[in-house]
Scaffold this active site. Structure first.
Site, mmCIF file in Angstrom:
data_model
loop_
_atom_site.group_PDB
_atom_site.id
_atom_site.type_symbol
_atom_site.label_atom_id
_atom_site.label_comp_id
_atom_site.label_asym_id
_atom_site.label_seq_id
_atom_site.Cartn_x
_atom_site.Cartn_y
_atom_site.Cartn_z
ATOM 1 C CB SER A 1 0.444 -14.609 -6.631
ATOM 2 O OG SER A 1 -0.346 -15.710 -7.304
ATOM 3 C CG ASP B 1 -0.821 -9.881 -4.067
ATOM 4 O OD1 ASP B 1 -0.569 -9.315 -3.188
ATOM 5 O OD2 ASP B 1 -0.645 -10.765 -2.963
ATOM 6 C CG HIS B 2 3.762 -9.177 -3.511
ATOM 7 N ND1 HIS B 2 3.845 -8.248 -2.931
ATOM 8 C CD2 HIS B 2 2.176 -10.215 -2.930
ATOM 9 C CE1 HIS B 2 3.923 -8.385 -1.663
ATOM 10 N NE2 HIS B 2 2.914 -9.525 -1.381
ATOM 11 C CG ASP C 1 6.850 -6.109 -4.493
ATOM 12 O OD1 ASP C 1 7.810 -5.699 -3.890
ATOM 13 O OD2 ASP C 1 6.825 -7.437 -3.738
ATOM 14 C CD GLU D 1 6.774 -5.188 -1.055
ATOM 15 O OE1 GLU D 1 5.697 -5.989 -1.451
ATOM 16 O OE2 GLU D 1 7.039 -5.918 0.346
ATOM 17 C CG HIS E 1 3.273 -12.620 2.152
ATOM 18 N ND1 HIS E 1 3.684 -11.798 1.446
ATOM 19 C CD2 HIS E 1 1.875 -11.817 2.204
ATOM 20 C CE1 HIS E 1 3.855 -10.623 0.554
ATOM 21 N NE2 HIS E 1 2.486 -11.151 1.571
ATOM 22 C CG ASN F 1 -3.013 -7.923 0.350
ATOM 23 O OD1 ASN F 1 -3.679 -6.985 0.616
ATOM 24 N ND2 ASN F 1 -1.480 -7.563 -0.376
ATOM 25 C CB VAL F 2 -7.044 -12.184 4.024
ATOM 26 C CG1 VAL F 2 -7.001 -13.572 4.369
ATOM 27 C CG2 VAL F 2 -7.535 -11.471 5.492
HETATM 28 P P1 13P Z 1 -1.314 -14.226 4.209
HETATM 29 O O1 13P Z 1 -1.742 -15.659 3.271
HETATM 30 O O2 13P Z 1 -0.887 -13.733 5.113
HETATM 31 O O3 13P Z 1 -3.011 -14.394 4.398
HETATM 32 O O4 13P Z 1 -0.602 -12.458 3.274
HETATM 33 C C1 13P Z 1 -1.976 -12.513 2.011
HETATM 34 C C2 13P Z 1 -1.003 -11.311 1.610
HETATM 35 O O5 13P Z 1 -0.391 -10.655 1.941
HETATM 36 C C3 13P Z 1 -1.239 -11.539 -0.642
HETATM 37 O O6 13P Z 1 0.068 -10.111 -0.445
#
Ligand code: 13P
Length: 293
Positions: free
Chosen positions: A49, A84-85, A105, A135, A177, A229-230
Site C-alpha cells: 500500500s 495496492d489501492h 483505485d 477497481e 477489509h 488479497n490477504v
Molecule cells: P485484509 O486485511 O482483510 O486481509 O484485506 C487485505 C486487502 O484486501 C489488501 O488490499
C-alpha cells in the site's frame, strides 16, 4: 523471478485456482512470504500500500529490497511486486520505481473520471510491461484510513472498465477489509456471477481475504476470483506469536536469562514463522501450491 501478474492470473483463472496477494510491511514480511512461496512452488504477489511504502522509506526502497531479496534468497517462482489501492500519482511513481504491477483505485471518483484515469494508466503501464488492476465499487472496511461499506459493484460499470484493457479487476461483492463484523452477510456469489458474465471472463480480485469462511472462498474462486488479497491475517498471527514470545519471558534482558532473546533476529523469528504458516495455509486453500513448477 520478478514478473508482472498477467500470466500467473490468466493461468489461475483458466485453472480455477487463485494466487495469493500478501501485503508486505518490512523485510521480515517480504522474506517470510518469498521463502514460503518458493517452498510451496507457488507464484505469489507482494502487495504494497502507499502507506506501507512510505513506512519503508519509499517505492524505490521497496523495489530495491524486493529485487535484492528475490535474488539473494534464490527465489525461482514468479513474483509480482504490486501497488495496492494506488492513487494516480502513486501509480506513476511505482511505474518509475520498477514495480511490476499496479492497482489504480479510482472507485471513489465519479465513474467517468475513474474510466478516464484508468484508461490513461493502462496505456502507460502496458507500455512499460506492467500489469494493471482497476477497481469498481468500493471495497468495505478501512485501508490506510479510508473507510467504506461492503458494496456490490455494478456489472455494467465492471464491463466498461474491463473493456478498457485492464488485466484484472477488483469488484466489490460485499467483501470488507479487516475483520468481518459478526452480522456480515457473506459474499454475494450471485453478484459475482453477474460480474463475471458481464466482464467476459477477466480474472477478478477478492480484497479483504481475511476471515472469509473457506467454503465461501472456494466458491468465489470457482466463479472467477483469481487473486485474493490477504493482509490482516498475517498481521494478527505475527502480533500473537510476538506477544507469546515476550509473555514467556524470552526477551527478558536480565542477567539470569542467558539466551539474549531480545536480539531482533530471535525476537522476530516466531512472528516470521507464523506468517510462513499462514501463507502456506492460504496457498493450500487457494490451490496455488505447485503451480510454479
Ligand atoms: P485484509 O486485511 O482483510 O486481509 O484485506 C487485505 C486487502 O484486501 C489488501 O488490499
Amino acid at each position: 523471478m520478478l514478473v508482472n501478474a498477467t500470466r500467473m492470473l490468466k493461468e489461475a483463472h483458466d485453472g480455477h485456482y487463485a494466487i495469493g496477494h500478501f501485503n508486505i510491511n518490512n523485510l521480515e514480511w517480504t522474506k517470510a512470504i518469498l521463502l514460503e512461496a518458493e517452498a510451496q512452488k507457488s507464484p505469489v504477489i507482494l502487495g504494497v500500500s502507499e502507506g506501507a511504502a512510505k513506512y519503508m522509506g519509499g517505492f524505490k526502497v521497496v523495489t530495491a529490497m524486493v529485487k535484492a531479496l528475490d535474488e539473494g534468497l534464490g527465489i525461482t517462482v514468479p513474483v509480482a511486486l504490486h501497488l495496492d489501492h494506488g492513487t494516480y500519482e502513486g501509480c506513476l511513481k511505482c511505474i518509475e520505481a520498477g514495480f511490476t504491477s499496479i492497482m489504480f483505485d479510482g472507485s471513489h471518483f465519479p465513474f467517468e473520471e475513474n474510466i478516464a484515469k484508468t484508461k490513461e494508466l493502462i496505456r502507460i503501464a502496458h507500455d512499460k510491461g506492467l500489469s494493471i488492476e482497476a477497481e469498481v465499487g468500493a471495497i468495505g472496511g478501512t485501508e490506510d484510513g479510508v473507510t467504506a461499506d461492503g458494496e456490490v459493484a455494478d456489472p455494467e460499470e465492471c464491463r466498461l472498465i474491463a473493456s478498457l484493457g485492464v488485466d484484472f479487476l477488483a469488484a466489490g461483492i460485499g467483501n470488507i477489509h479487516g475483520l468481518y463484523p459478526a452480522d456480515w452477510k457473506g459474499l454475494n456469489i450471485d453478484a459475482l456471477k453477474r460480474i463475471q458474465d458481464a466482464t467476459g471472463g477477466i480474472p477478478l480480485v477478492l480484497h479483504g481475504g481475511t476471515g472469509i469462511p473457506d467454503a465461501m472462498v472456494k466458491d468465489a474462486i470457482h466463479h472467477g476470483m483469481s487473486k485474493i488479497n490477504v493482509n490482516t491475517d498475517c498481521q494478527l498471527v505475527f502480533a500473537q506469536a510476538t506477544i507469546d514470545y515476550c509473555a514467556a519471558g524470552k526477551a527478558d534482558p536480565t542477567s539470569e536469562n542467558k539466551s539474549k532473546g531480545y536480539d531482533p533476529r530471535k525476537l522476530l523469528k516466531p512472528g516470521v514463522e507464523a506468517i510462513r504458516a499462514k501463507v502456506k495455509e492460504k496457498m493450500e486453500l487457494f490451490g496455488s501450491i505447485g503451480k510454479a513448477c
